[in-house]
Design a protein around this motif. Structure first.
Motif, PDB file in Angstrom:
ATOM      1  N   ASP A 166       0.827  -1.208   0.000  1.00 23.67           N
ATOM      2  CA  ASP A 166       0.000   0.000   0.000  1.00 23.67           C
ATOM      3  C   ASP A 166       0.865   1.264   0.000  1.00 23.67           C
ATOM      4  N   LYS A 167       1.972   1.241   0.772  1.00 30.65           N
ATOM      5  CA  LYS A 167       2.871   2.396   0.795  1.00 30.65           C
ATOM      6  C   LYS A 167       3.494   2.633  -0.584  1.00 30.65           C
ATOM      7  N   ILE A 193      12.206  -1.039  -0.883  1.00 28.96           N
ATOM      8  CA  ILE A 193      11.632  -2.379  -1.002  1.00 28.96           C
ATOM      9  C   ILE A 193      12.504  -3.259  -1.893  1.00 28.96           C
ATOM     10  N   ILE A 194      12.952  -2.708  -3.012  1.00 27.44           N
ATOM     11  CA  ILE A 194      13.784  -3.479  -3.945  1.00 27.44           C
ATOM     12  C   ILE A 194      15.113  -3.844  -3.302  1.00 27.44           C
ATOM     13  N   GLU A 201      12.715  -0.571   5.773  1.00 28.31           N
ATOM     14  CA  GLU A 201      13.166   0.655   6.446  1.00 28.31           C
ATOM     15  C   GLU A 201      14.667   0.633   6.737  1.00 28.31           C
ATOM     16  N   ARG A 202      15.306  -0.529   6.629  1.00 32.55           N
ATOM     17  CA  ARG A 202      16.771  -0.589   6.786  1.00 32.55           C
ATOM     18  C   ARG A 202      17.455   0.375   5.819  1.00 32.55           C
ATOM     19  N   LYS A 211      24.432   3.688   4.616  1.00 32.01           N
ATOM     20  CA  LYS A 211      23.980   3.801   6.008  1.00 32.01           C
ATOM     21  C   LYS A 211      23.450   2.463   6.506  1.00 32.01           C
ATOM     22  N   ALA A 212      22.756   1.715   5.647  1.00 33.48           N
ATOM     23  CA  ALA A 212      22.196   0.420   6.046  1.00 33.48           C
ATOM     24  C   ALA A 212      23.287  -0.568   6.431  1.00 33.48           C
ATOM     25  N   THR A 213      24.435  -0.489   5.754  1.00 35.17           N
ATOM     26  CA  THR A 213      25.544  -1.421   6.020  1.00 35.17           C
ATOM     27  C   THR A 213      26.578  -0.821   6.968  1.00 35.17           C
TER      28      THR A 213
END
Length: 433
Positions: A69-70, A99-100, A161-162, A169-171
């Motif tokens: 939905d987002k 998401i991807i 959201e990671r 930044k995620a890693t």
């Protein structure tokens, strides 16, 4: 072609690879073999990467409808319901990009990156890798992507959201923890193309459909060329929603691929009507196996283009010049069409079909009882001298100057690269175009 122009080989994909091959920095220069490998990756394996990414992303969005939905809300804000996705809009899809990336983390197209050797002595922690040992390294992106040291104890959960602030930044700026397309100078050059292609397709799906996972889905990832869902992703819920949305419109379900299949499913002629299982099978073929069909056709056509290559190039340049091909121009490519038809005669994408006899049928002196399973060999028919002449094994596009019907003497059952009615592949025009 660019000799004497100060190393300018153009801005397209091949040009960039040639620049890397002629790089002034010897350490950064790629070999001809590496250049050719990258071409193969983009034109062939790249199709598989995108198909794998789309399959897993659709699965995850079907499971996590809150994120679906987002993503839909974002797509509709950027493109609306009617406008086709474009490059400027795709760059604004932050939620879809998150998401991807999370889909690529959980289900990377390549489970293992192989064929890496040490050029010089390297120390990794307490381990020393000696180049004299000729040691080949296997790097496992799947293991890195599921390592709690990089991603935390919720590593197995789908949490886009990671990536809210990007991959770095995620890693925690340890980019070696996220390798869906490899890394360094041998990183897949088609990575941006694959993700952009996936964003376009997903945007178009989200513009038109909402979907949930079918209860018949069986989760079984397996490694073929890429990491794939063994039993594919069931799309029956999308079918039901289209049926519900179009109810009361005189059994007209639209003119796209799903609409055409639903029209066939609800057809008035019982003999021509397809079952729901057949409808779902055709959706699977079009969305996933269709990539394989186009890959096979491209591979064999490139192989065969020798004597006919110049004739095809002349025709293409007359129609388009150096510009991007368009539908009107493609319809005028007679020589190219002849070449493609002859290619799929010699190397049919699907070499046999399995069909079940529904009722007793007589074929000449032969009686086929109901329930009998038939295997129809398109390859055998395409190599039958009785239909195609004694030079049946030669590459002769001139067999098709007036189309398939004339080439087969109006016996079109002798040319079955995509099957026949009513189960002919609905993606055949898409694949050849």
């Amino acid at each position: 072609m660019k000799t004497g122009e100060e190393g300018n080989f153009g801005q397209d994909f091949l040009g960039m690879l040639l620049k890397a091959h002629h790089d002034a920095d010897v350490d950064q220069r790629i070999t001809v073999e590496e250049l050719i490998d990258e071409c193969k990756t983009l034109y062939f394996a790249g199709q598989e990467s995108t198909a794998s990414l789309l399959a897993w992303t659709i699965l995850l969005l079907a499971l996590h409808t809150d994120w679906q939905d987002k993503a839909r809300k974002e797509v509709l804000q950027v493109f609306g319901k009617q406008n086709q996705p474009n490059h400027d809009g795709i760059a604004k899809l932050k939620t879809l990009s998150m998401i991807i990336n999370e889909s690529l983390r959980l289900y990377p197209p390549l489970v293992t990156v192989s064929g890496r050797t040490a050029d010089r002595e390297v120390r990794v922690g307490k381990l020393t890798i000696d180049p004299a040992a000729n040691l080949e390294l296997l790097i496992k992106p799947l293991s890195l992507h599921h390592d709690p040291d990089f991603w935390g104890q919720d590593v197995h959960l789908f949490k886009p959201e990671r990536f809210a602030d990007g991959v770095a930044k995620a890693t925690n700026n340890n980019l070696a923890g996220f390798l869906p397309f490899g890394t360094g100078r041998r990183m897949c050059v088609g990575s941006d193309f694959a993700t952009t292609e996936a964003e376009v397709v997903l945007s178009m799906i989200l513009q038109c459909y909402s979907f949930t996972l079918s209860p018949t889905y069986v989760h079984s990832p397996y490694e073929a060329l890429t990491l794939c869902p063994q039993h594919l992703v069931q799309v029956v819920q999308i079918v039901k929603k289209r049926e519900e949305a179009m109810t009361g419109q005189e059994d007209y379900f639209g003119s796209d691929i799903l609409g055409l299949l639903l029209n066939a499913h609800h057809g008035a002629d019982d003999n021509q009507r397809i079952s729901m299982d057949e409808l779902i099978d055709e959706c699977k073929i079009f969305c996933f196996a269709g990539h394989e069909t186009t890959n096979a056709l491209l591979s064999w056509t490139v192989l065969l283009l020798a004597d006919w290559q110049e004739a095809a190039r002349k025709e293409v340049l007359q129609s388009f010049g150096k510009q991007i091909p368009n539908p009107d121009g493609l319809a005028k490519l007679k020589t190219m069409s002849m070449i493609i038809d002859e290619t799929i005669r010699l190397y049919a994408p699907v070499i046999s079909y399995e069909r079940t006899v529904e009722r007793e049928v007589r074929l000449g002196k032969l009686t086929l009882p109901a329930g009998l399973e038939l295997y129809i060999s398109s390859l055998a028919l395409h190599y039958e001298p009785e239909y195609w002449g004694e030079n049946v094994h030669l590459f002769k596009p001139e067999l098709f100057p007036e189309g398939v019907a004339k080439a087969t003497n109006y016996n079109i059952t002798t040319f079955l690269p995509f099957g026949m009615e009513p189960r002919i592949c609905p993606g055949l025009n898409f694949a050849t175009v």
